[in-house]
Design a protein around this motif. Structure first.
Motif, PDB file in Angstrom:
ATOM      1  N   ASN A 751      16.941 -32.935  20.250  1.00 31.84           N
ATOM      2  CA  ASN A 751      15.627 -32.589  20.796  1.00 31.84           C
ATOM      3  C   ASN A 751      15.034 -33.854  21.364  1.00 31.84           C
ATOM      4  O   ASN A 751      14.843 -34.819  20.644  1.00 31.84           O
ATOM      5  N   THR A 752      14.730 -33.854  22.651  1.00 32.94           N
ATOM      6  CA  THR A 752      14.204 -35.078  23.246  1.00 32.94           C
ATOM      7  C   THR A 752      12.827 -34.850  23.838  1.00 32.94           C
ATOM      8  O   THR A 752      12.603 -33.869  24.554  1.00 32.94           O
ATOM      9  N   PHE A 753      11.930 -35.743  23.521  1.00 38.73           N
ATOM     10  CA  PHE A 753      10.645 -35.806  24.217  1.00 38.73           C
ATOM     11  C   PHE A 753      10.668 -37.064  25.058  1.00 38.73           C
ATOM     12  O   PHE A 753      11.081 -38.125  24.589  1.00 38.73           O
ATOM     13  N   ASN A 754      10.199 -36.928  26.267  1.00 40.30           N
ATOM     14  CA  ASN A 754      10.203 -38.092  27.145  1.00 40.30           C
ATOM     15  C   ASN A 754       8.899 -38.138  27.922  1.00 40.30           C
ATOM     16  O   ASN A 754       8.403 -37.112  28.384  1.00 40.30           O
ATOM     17  N   ALA A 755       8.313 -39.307  28.049  1.00 42.44           N
ATOM     18  CA  ALA A 755       7.157 -39.491  28.925  1.00 42.44           C
ATOM     19  C   ALA A 755       7.465 -40.694  29.783  1.00 42.44           C
ATOM     20  O   ALA A 755       8.002 -41.698  29.309  1.00 42.44           O
ATOM     21  N   GLY A 756       7.156 -40.572  31.055  1.00 43.05           N
ATOM     22  CA  GLY A 756       7.523 -41.678  31.928  1.00 43.05           C
ATOM     23  C   GLY A 756       6.562 -41.837  33.081  1.00 43.05           C
ATOM     24  O   GLY A 756       5.751 -40.948  33.373  1.00 43.05           O
ATOM     25  N   VAL A 757       6.643 -42.985  33.691  1.00 43.66           N
ATOM     26  CA  VAL A 757       5.840 -43.239  34.881  1.00 43.66           C
ATOM     27  C   VAL A 757       6.733 -43.930  35.903  1.00 43.66           C
ATOM     28  O   VAL A 757       7.509 -44.813  35.568  1.00 43.66           O
ATOM     29  N   ASP A 758       6.625 -43.458  37.149  1.00 46.16           N
ATOM     30  CA  ASP A 758       7.301 -44.130  38.253  1.00 46.16           C
ATOM     31  C   ASP A 758       6.219 -44.789  39.082  1.00 46.16           C
ATOM     32  O   ASP A 758       5.183 -44.177  39.350  1.00 46.16           O
ATOM     33  N   PHE A 759       6.437 -45.986  39.493  1.00 47.27           N
ATOM     34  CA  PHE A 759       5.376 -46.651  40.234  1.00 47.27           C
ATOM     35  C   PHE A 759       5.920 -47.500  41.365  1.00 47.27           C
ATOM     36  O   PHE A 759       7.081 -47.903  41.376  1.00 47.27           O
ATOM     37  N   THR A 767       8.981 -51.674  42.823  1.00 48.60           N
ATOM     38  CA  THR A 767       9.032 -50.296  42.359  1.00 48.60           C
ATOM     39  C   THR A 767       9.684 -50.305  40.992  1.00 48.60           C
ATOM     40  O   THR A 767      10.396 -51.236  40.630  1.00 48.60           O
ATOM     41  N   GLY A 768       9.397 -49.264  40.260  1.00 53.62           N
ATOM     42  CA  GLY A 768      10.009 -49.225  38.953  1.00 53.62           C
ATOM     43  C   GLY A 768       9.637 -47.977  38.201  1.00 53.62           C
ATOM     44  O   GLY A 768       8.928 -47.095  38.710  1.00 53.62           O
ATOM     45  N   SER A 769      10.147 -47.885  37.022  1.00 53.54           N
ATOM     46  CA  SER A 769       9.764 -46.768  36.173  1.00 53.54           C
ATOM     47  C   SER A 769       9.820 -47.226  34.728  1.00 53.54           C
ATOM     48  O   SER A 769      10.535 -48.163  34.378  1.00 53.54           O
ATOM     49  N   PHE A 770       9.026 -46.557  33.947  1.00 51.46           N
ATOM     50  CA  PHE A 770       8.953 -46.867  32.534  1.00 51.46           C
ATOM     51  C   PHE A 770       8.989 -45.550  31.771  1.00 51.46           C
ATOM     52  O   PHE A 770       8.271 -44.611  32.109  1.00 51.46           O
ATOM     53  N   ASP A 771       9.839 -45.474  30.798  1.00 47.55           N
ATOM     54  CA  ASP A 771       9.966 -44.234  30.015  1.00 47.55           C
ATOM     55  C   ASP A 771       9.907 -44.545  28.531  1.00 47.55           C
ATOM     56  O   ASP A 771      10.448 -45.568  28.088  1.00 47.55           O
ATOM     57  N   VAL A 772       9.246 -43.683  27.802  1.00 44.09           N
ATOM     58  CA  VAL A 772       9.367 -43.758  26.346  1.00 44.09           C
ATOM     59  C   VAL A 772       9.954 -42.435  25.888  1.00 44.09           C
ATOM     60  O   VAL A 772       9.714 -41.401  26.499  1.00 44.09           O
ATOM     61  N   TYR A 773      10.749 -42.470  24.844  1.00 46.64           N
ATOM     62  CA  TYR A 773      11.382 -41.241  24.416  1.00 46.64           C
ATOM     63  C   TYR A 773      11.566 -41.210  22.915  1.00 46.64           C
ATOM     64  O   TYR A 773      11.533 -42.243  22.233  1.00 46.64           O
ATOM     65  N   ARG A 774      11.760 -40.020  22.452  1.00 51.06           N
ATOM     66  CA  ARG A 774      12.156 -39.825  21.062  1.00 51.06           C
ATOM     67  C   ARG A 774      13.214 -38.744  21.075  1.00 51.06           C
ATOM     68  O   ARG A 774      13.005 -37.670  21.641  1.00 51.06           O
ATOM     69  N   LYS A 775      14.331 -39.061  20.481  1.00 52.10           N
ATOM     70  CA  LYS A 775      15.434 -38.102  20.499  1.00 52.10           C
ATOM     71  C   LYS A 775      15.860 -37.856  19.057  1.00 52.10           C
ATOM     72  O   LYS A 775      16.259 -38.780  18.368  1.00 52.10           O
ATOM     73  N   ASP A 776      15.707 -36.632  18.621  1.00 49.37           N
ATOM     74  CA  ASP A 776      16.096 -36.286  17.255  1.00 49.37           C
ATOM     75  C   ASP A 776      17.401 -35.493  17.295  1.00 49.37           C
ATOM     76  O   ASP A 776      17.443 -34.410  17.857  1.00 49.37           O
ATOM     77  N   ASN A 777      18.414 -36.049  16.712  1.00 46.60           N
ATOM     78  CA  ASN A 777      19.670 -35.314  16.586  1.00 46.60           C
ATOM     79  C   ASN A 777      19.700 -34.656  15.220  1.00 46.60           C
ATOM     80  O   ASN A 777      19.613 -35.350  14.209  1.00 46.60           O
ATOM     81  N   SER A 778      19.815 -33.364  15.230  1.00 42.33           N
ATOM     82  CA  SER A 778      19.850 -32.672  13.941  1.00 42.33           C
ATOM     83  C   SER A 778      21.065 -31.753  13.899  1.00 42.33           C
ATOM     84  O   SER A 778      21.831 -31.688  14.853  1.00 42.33           O
ATOM     85  N   ASN A 779      21.198 -31.038  12.800  1.00 42.17           N
ATOM     86  CA  ASN A 779      22.378 -30.189  12.589  1.00 42.17           C
ATOM     87  C   ASN A 779      23.657 -30.989  12.792  1.00 42.17           C
ATOM     88  O   ASN A 779      24.606 -30.523  13.393  1.00 42.17           O
TER      89      ASN A 779
END
Lengths: 1089, 507
Positions: A751-759, A767-779
């Motif tokens: 399950n991944t949540f991602n928030a990012g910005v491209d600028f 130019t660039g981008s910045f992303d933060v994420y959380r990835k939960d591997n389960s089962n």
């Protein structure tokens, strides 16, 4: 040479300066936007100045202004103003204004002194499309984190494998060069590791064909193939990595480790283009391991033998001579066991020649220097592409030949590709991509535990002079004070071990335009690999002298193994794209696919030697044992996606996939993998007009669920194994179920949540981008403890959870854009993982070790595979011991001092503490590229920080109490010798008898910085002005020339070649004798006709 | 256009539905339970696999019975050896690998037996030869009983599983009472005793399979074991008085004439040694044994022979190390109990040796080692392990009589003196139960019976504390409490589902 003489003197000068400053520039040098000094200051010139603005009225800094047909030029400053001296001769000329993202404009000077220019934005840049799962999307409308590696320049540097090309290029995509053997696959990880037992390699999709996701075996080798094997990097147009579940979820149960989309080149409408790329150069080791020299080895051996002698009985002292010792020993031995005048007991007696100057009759051998070499590598590719309205094509052929850095290693591959598309009519299009490849790899078995490199490192460096490097082979015996392996040099030279791999990738597709915007596409794909491995080891390089001379070919061994891997995929999609009322951009996609994988394996070994010393095939084996096995799986999928963009300002995308796999249990055949994402192009809002410095800004958010279906082909089926027995001296076959089955076994979930910005800043200079994420591997696919009343201790099931968290930054800065261009692209990613839960509610699992007690632990709240060992804190002194310092067993002064973590007064396994984790916290890469006139230069620096290696290879060359036979790390020269001569305080005494415990001696930081690649090229097109040749470029590349790491106990901090856990349940691929990275210097030539 | 779209969808969905059956694949190269048990031979192989589970049985007896007893004093490795907790009566041995192995290996054997029995019930008609079918069922039940008997003696209460259970079912099966476990064992052994062939009814190639008399002998021991005192512990003694039941069964074995006591003779002055000879396997003493050969692939040899012997001794004999690690010394108590003339002492025990200049003064068991027969692979010794031998049958008979079953003191003395004569000792008169047990200790030293004997006779309660008092000069042993008669339930099993099992008292 002539070419260089023609170069303008001042540009040569500049290049020299550039090289001088190169190292400075490779780090973040601070972004400078000063206008380069104008070096063309001549009296008679006319000064032209002006301002360059965008159509929205912003001034544009860094616009290149050149005089057409000359090398003269300038660039605009931060205020958009430029000044340019135009020679009188060029007064009637034309100024060329070029700026990335804008349409190039040419303005005649016409004698004016002020020329203001408004550049129009190049909408095509915004319309640029990138490849996504099952289609393409406008770059501006992308809502998930997608890392793009533009392979445009891939043919401008020599790259042997596709995975190698990706090293250091994309944030969050870690390519570990796990091997130094040419042609072997590397490890690719997207956003850390989330699975414990089911693999962490991404899914590769080439031109829409999802390849079978082969994962490395427990040793970290791709023994049954890597999806990128034999793939020619020069055929590649671009690589896209879908990093989070929202973009990858369309690939469902195979996407949890990310998806790598590879697009190969196609022909473009226009006249045929023929390209020749060739390069040749040398390859050698980039590192040598510091081991004791022959002299140091002798010194240590002498000290140890003397200590052993002195400890072996009363009245025995180090000062006694060999003759004395022989006498003393004989006095205790029975008459028939007496040592003769030339006999020695090597444990108690030294070789008297060690004390003589020049060691008469002995030879000091640096085995590493003997085994490594400088190899040659070369590559030739010829391709043709082009197209008409009806047909376009790309055809290429490639020959690569690479000698390894070690004797006897070689890789050669032949590959061809044809990508052809035919537009039958305005509605129907069909095409064929086919790529047959063939490769031959020769590897005598260099990397891995107890293999040749390991022996090259630890082999006794002192040998009898008469044998040279060919010790203990053929009719040569063994130096009495030497370890017993057969000469590693002979093994490199005489072992025949060859892999021949024939792989064909083929895709046929048809596309039918039902109405405008509505397309039906169907593809049939086949990937077939036939791999044959033959090995032959003559008796002359095996066993002991007596056996070689008496048993001869009985000791020869040979084997043949082969596998065939086949993947067949049929994909059918219906897609609809339309823009309604100008603003509503809608794409809808639906499809289904059928995916079939089959793997067949055969293995035959000689049994009882050979009957012939010349023939190497198995027909001359005395006997043969063999077996064949097969396995297959089927995956069925339905999928759909909706994408919507309003005015390219608000975007939404949602997808869902339903996968059914034969691998899943009866109760869980089908899984559902949804995702959703949105984007907001803030720059399009009115209020952003007030912030002109921000030229682009987009916010993105996404969530998705993906799976990892590597559960094994028949995990949910009750199988039988052999449990044989014997009655009255004769074997009988017994069979019984070998596991308790779980009808619920299924995919791992991420399950991944991602928030990012491209600028984009300053008119997209940055130019660039910045992303933060959380990835939960389960089962997670793990063995769950079950009551043993079932007959078994565990059940394969889905349990446990691991979280990966992190952020990624990608930046591109065009520091100079004038005639001198300097672009920096950088990526930096941070990832941490921790175990959230384990099977059966356990709080920790000690991972077994193939040697000694456990050193790895899975513990809730800690990173995966945390390193759990005793801490070494110096050297024990007699004072410590008197004061009651905690000790391990029978330690004495001069032995290492360990930290008594549980404070119970003794050192034992209970004093292990977590001292590090294996995955790095930060990985980064920076590419600086420069262009000036015809020159180009690019430098890729890449590294990682924050991880640790627990090296069992380090252990093998650096153990407390290691006997004198094996060579040990050079650090032993600084060991404790006596209280008065305590060395550097890190290495204890040589004769220690307490044994060993897993401790921080073998813990190394995995930090490294490496200048992966420096390529300098010159555009010969500037010199060759013929109609036939459209372009020509000469370049020179240095790969892995500079760098540093802290891994003193091995060659390459990223190596993996041996399963350190020895367990299939908790595989832990690590280093046990991996080669260093190859260092190469290569000259290349690109021609386009 | 619509037609194309429509037909695409139709053909697409047809394709998909025809493909869905592809999701049910059977393994290409592994037999699956769905396709196995199709011909009679499959059932035979299923039963063979139950025997194969016995291959770890000897090591288990040496680790858990011999090492637990006063025959060994193995405390001196600073707590790093798995056997020390067993030998020194540590309270915290619920995670000890030997304890864990006993629970898992026995239940795996039981699972294999249940699997075959389930299949015979379901598809038994495939075996058209009714005698074979009955034999296979009886063999499976004999082996299941053997595994359960090992469990009840080791752990007391254990779950009784009559059929192969799934993981979900297993989570609801708790421990049965000791009496229930015995009932289950007895019903299996009765069936086996009634239905198994007599030794001569087997073909030569089947020598080593369970026989009618092996079942009867084992059943006798079961009755005797549960006739032992309870000592306030849940198992294995129930304080029943079934000595006569046992005697009847033992007499059947003796009366069958299929076995005999190997006595000394002119050609065989030390008959005791010949029982364990590598060249005299399947001899007249063997009622039931576990069989091994060397050189098979995968390995079908044994490891129990060197389990109690130190690696340095093998090195001192010019052999490779075998894996026994450091010495597990024989206790002084046992050493001193042998009379000087006892031929069994020198055969069973190696007293001291010198290696690499240092002399080991302590002794160890070498009963099963023939130093001329060291195999290439240390895990591949060819020697069989005798689970029950005829001398044991005889001495058990004497034990029943002394416990009140029919018979005379003369019968008892006769049996004991027969054994003593073979050992080179003088005869005794009016042999007491205590003397009988002492004789058993020497006769069966290193055969993994000692702890069970101590428990069955109840001697454990006095002898062990006294022995610790006298032997433990190193002060390494913990105090013995009666709860230590049985072992703790493995911690891993308690952890699977808290509350399903409760730990045995005392741990």
């Amino acid at each position: 040479m002539n070419l260089f003489l023609k170069l303008p003197i001042d540009s040569l000068h500049l290049v020299k300066n550039l090289i001088g400053q190169l190292m400075l520039l490779t780090v973040f040098a601070g972004f400078s936007y000063a206008v380069p000094a104008n070096s063309y200051n001549r009296a008679a010139d006319v000064v032209v100045s002006g301002t360059v603005t965008s159509s929205e009225g912003e001034s544009l800094p860094g616009v290149s202004v050149t005089i057409k047909g000359t090398n003269l030029g300038s660039a605009t400053g931060v205020d958009g103003k430029y000044t340019l001296r135009v020679p009188t001769a060029s007064e009637g000329g034309t100024l060329v204004f070029t700026y990335l993202g804008f349409i190039t404009q040419e303005v005649p000077v016409n004698g004016r002194s002020v020329i203001n220019v408004t550049l129009k934005e190049d909408v095509r840049a915004l319309e640029e499309v990138v490849v996504i799962g099952y289609g393409t999307q406008k770059k501006g409308n992308i809502t998930g984190p997608v890392a793009t590696f533009n392979a445009d320049n891939l043919d401008e540097r020599p790259v042997a494998r596709v995975d190698q090309a990706m090293v250091g290029q994309m944030a969050g995509v870690t390519v570990k060069q796990t091997t130094g053997t040419p042609g072997k696959g590397m490890s690719v990880q997207v956003r850390g590791t989330g699975s414990i037992s089911a693999g962490n390699e991404p899914l590769y999709v080439i031109d829409g064909f999802p390849l079978s996701p082969a994962r490395p075996d427990v040793n970290g080798n791709y023994a049954t193939g890597n999806p990128l094997d034999n793939m020619n990097p020069n055929d590649i147009e671009s690589i896209q990595v879908l990093k989070d579940a929202s973009s990858a979820a369309i690939y469902g149960s195979r996407a949890s480790n990310g998806v790598v989309l590879i697009t190969t080149k196609r022909g473009k409408t226009g006249k045929p283009k023929i390209t020749l790329n060739s390069y040749a150069g040398t390859v050698e080791r980039s590192k040598k391991l510091d081991m004791l020299s022959g002299e140091q080895w002798i010194e240590r051996a002498t000290e140890m033998i003397n200590a052993q002698w002195a400890a072996s009985g009363a009245g025995r002292t180090a000062s006694q001579s060999t003759v004395d010792r022989r006498q003393i020993l004989n006095s205790t031995l029975a008459a028939d066991k007496q040592l003769g005048p030339n006999d020695v007991n090597t444990s108690y007696m030294i070789d008297d020649r060690w004390a003589m100057p020049g060691y008469p009759g002995l030879r000091i051998i640096d085995w590493q220097d003997e085994g490594f070499r400088r190899g040659l590598m070369q590559n030739y590719q010829l391709s043709a592409s082009g197209g008409t309205d009806a047909v376009n094509y790309f055809v290429s052929g490639n020959l690569a030949d690479q000698e390894g850095m070690v004797l006897g290693m070689n890789y050669r591959s032949y590959s061809a590709r044809a990508n052809v598309e035919v537009n039958a009519n305005s509605k129907l299009k069909f095409g064929l991509n086919i790529s047959p490849t063939f490769s031959i790899t020769k590897d005598p078995g260099v990397e891995g535990k107890d293999n040749i490199l390991h022996q090259m490192v630890s082999m006794t460096p002192v040998q009898e002079d008469t044998m040279g490097v060919y010790v203990n082979v053929g009719n040569n015996g063994q130096y009495r004070w030497s370890t017993s392996p057969n000469s590693p040099i002979s093994k490199l030279e005489e072992t025949s071990a060859e892999t021949r791999r024939f792989r064909t990738l083929a895709t046929v597709f048809g596309e039918y335009k039902i109405i405008n915007g509505l397309n039906l596409r169907s593809t049939l794909n086949l990937d077939n690999t036939d791999n044959r491995f033959t090995r032959y080891i003559p008796y002359t390089i095996q066993g002991a002298l007596a056996a070689r001379q008496s048993q001869l070919t009985q000791n020869t061994s040979g084997s043949f193994s082969s596998y065939r891997r086949q993947t067949f995929v049929n994909e059918n999609t219906l897609s609809y794209n339309k823009v309604f009322n100008k603003f509503h951009d809608i794409s809808v996609l639906g499809g289904f696919s059928y995916n079939w994988d089959r793997f067949d394996n055969g293995e035959f070994n000689s049994n009882g030697g050979y009957t012939n010393s010349v023939i190497t095939t198995l027909n001359k084996a005395a006997g043969i044992t063999g077996t064949t096995t097969g396995t297959e799986n089927v995956l069925l999928s339905y999928y759909g996606r909706v994408q919507y963009a309003f005015k390219s300002k608000y975007m939404f995308s949602g997808s869902v996939r339903r996968d059914g796999s034969s691998r899943f249990g009866q109760n869980s055949k089908w899984g559902l993998f949804p995702s959703a994402s949105f984007g907001w192009r803030v720059k399009e809002e009115k209020f952003m007009e007030k912030v002109p410095v921000i030229s682009d800004l987009k916010l993105r958010g996404s969530w998705g669920k993906a799976g990892n279906y590597n559960v094994g082909d028949y995990s949910s089926i009750s199988t039988l194994a052999n449990y044989n027995y014997t009655f009255n001296g004769v074997q009988v076959i017994g069979q019984a179920p070998n596991r308790v089955v779980n009808p619920d076994v299924s995919w791992e979930v991420s399950n991944t949540f991602n928030a990012g910005v491209d600028f984009g800043l300053i008119s997209n200079r940055i130019t660039g981008s910045f992303d933060v994420y959380r990835k939960d591997n389960s089962n997670l696919l793990l063995n769950i403890p079950v009551p043993q009343t079932t007959g078994f201790t565990t059940l394969l099931g889905n349990t446990g959870e691991v979280r990966n968290k992190g952020w990624e930054l990608e930046l591109t800065s065009r520091n100079y854009t004038g005639s001198f261009q300097w672009t920096t692209t950088a990526n930096l990613s941070h990832n941490t993982n921790k175990v959230l839960s384990l099977p059966g509610g356990q709080t920790q699992i000690l991972i077994p070790s193939s040697l000694d007690i456990e050193h790895s632990i899975l513990k809730v709240g800690e990173p995966l595979y945390s390193i759990n060992v005793v801490r070494q804190i110096g050297i024990l002194s007699q004072t410590d011991i008197t004061a009651g310092a905690a000790m391990y067993g029978t330690q004495s002064a001069g032995d290492p001092k360990y930290f008594d973590a549980n404070n119970d007064g003794v050192i034992n396994a209970n004093d292990r503490v977590i001292v590090g984790h294996t995955t790095p916290d930060y990985t980064w890469g920076i590419t600086n590229s420069f262009r000036y006139k015809g020159f180009d230069l690019s430098v890729l620096v890449q590294g990682q920080n924050g991880g640790s290696i627990y090296s069992l290879f380090g252990r093998s060359v650096n153990r407390t109490g290691t006997g004198f036979l094996d060579n040990v790390l050079g650090t032993w020269a600084n060991r404790w010798r006596s209280p008065e001569d305590p060395g550097d305080g890190e290495v204890g005494k040589t004769y220690s008898t307490f044994g060993r415990i897993k401790n921080t001696d073998w813990l190394y930081s995995s930090n490294y910085v490496r200048v992966r690649n420096i390529t300098m090229g010159y555009d010969l097109g500037k010199l060759i002005k013929t109609k036939q040749i459209q372009g020509a470029r000469l370049y020179i590349t240095a790969e892995n020339f500079f760098g540093s790491d802290k891994y003193d106990g091995g060659f390459n901090p990223e190596s993996s070649n041996t399963n350190l856990s020895g367990s299939n349940e908790y595989p832990e691929a690590g280093d046990y004798g991996g080669l260093p990275l190859p260092k190469s210097l290569i000259l290349g030539l690109n021609f386009t006709f | 256009m619509k037609r194309i779209l429509f037909s695409t969808i139709i053909s697409g969905s047809l394709l998909i539905s025809s493909c869905e059956k592809d999701l049910n694949l059977t393994p290409i190269s592994d037999a699956s339970t769905e396709t196995f048990y199709a011909i009679p031979n499959d059932f035979i192989q299923g039963v063979n696999a139950i025997y194969a589970g016995l291959r770890t049985y000897p090591d288990r007896q040496l680790n858990l019975s011999e090492t637990r007893s006063d025959n060994l004093y193995a405390v001196s490795d600073g707590g790093v050896r798995d056997w020390e907790g067993i030998n020194s009566f540590h309270k915290t041995i619920a995670s000890n690998p030997y304890v864990t192995e006993a629970w898992s290996a026995d239940f795996n054997g039981i699972f294999k037996a249940n699997t075959v029995l389930d299949q015979i019930k379901k598809n038994g008609s495939i075996i058209t030869n009714e005698a074979l079918r009955t034999r296979l069922e009886a063999e499976a039940r004999f082996l299941r009983a053997l595994y359960y008997f090992d469990m009840v003696r080791t752990f007391g209460k254990v779950p009784v599983i009559e059929h192969a259970v799934t993981a979900t079912e297993a989570l609801n099966v708790s421990r049965n009472t000791v009496a229930e476990v015995y009932d289950f064992i007895i019903s299996d052994l009765k069936f086996a005793g009634d239905n198994l062939p007599s030794p001569e009814q087997y073909a030569a190639a089947d020598k080593g399979r369970a026989t009618k008399y092996a079942a009867k002998g084992l059943l006798a021991l079961v009755h005797m074991t549960r006739s032992g005192p309870t000592l306030g512990v849940e198992g294995p003694g129930l304080g029943l008085n079934e000595w006569q039941d046992a005697l009847t069964l033992l007499n059947e074995v003796i009366g069958s004439g299929k076995y005999s006591f190997i006595a000394n003779s002119a050609t065989q002055p030390n008959a005791y040694a010949s029982i364990f000879s590598y060249t005299n396997e399947n001899n007249a003493e063997v009622v039931f044994d576990i069989q091994y050969i060397t050189g098979a692939s995968p390995v079908l040899g044994s490891t129990f022979s060197w389990l109690l012997a130190p690696d340095t001794w093998f090195q001192s004999q010019g052999k490779n190390i075998q894996g026994g690690l450091t010495i597990r010394p024989v206790s002084n108590d046992l050493l001193n109990s042998y009379q000087a003339a006892d031929k069994r002492l020198a055969f069973s025990i190696q007293t001291g040796f010198t290696f690499n200049g240092s002399t080991e003064t302590r002794s160890f068991f070498k009963k099963y080692i023939d130093i001329t027969k060291v195999p290439v692979n240390r895990l591949d010794w060819p020697i069989n392990y005798i689970v029950m031998r005829y001398t044991d049958i005889l001495m058990l008979k004497a034990e029943c009589i002394l416990n009140g079953a029919a018979g005379t003191q003369l019968d008892v003395d006769g049996i004991v003196n027969q054994v003593r004569t073979r050992a080179g000792l003088t005869s005794l008169a009016n042999v007491t139960l205590s003397q009988l047990m002492d004789e058993r200790r020497k006769e069966f030293a290193a055969e993994g019976l000692r702890w069970n004997d101590l428990v069955r006779s109840g001697e454990v309660i006095n002898k062990i504390p006294a022995w610790i008092q006298a032997e433990d000069v190193q002060k390494q042993m913990q105090a013995f409490v009666k709860e230590y008669i049985i072992y703790p339930v493995p911690q891993s099993q308690l952890d699977v589902k808290p509350g399903l099992y409760t730990q045995n008292a005392g741990y």
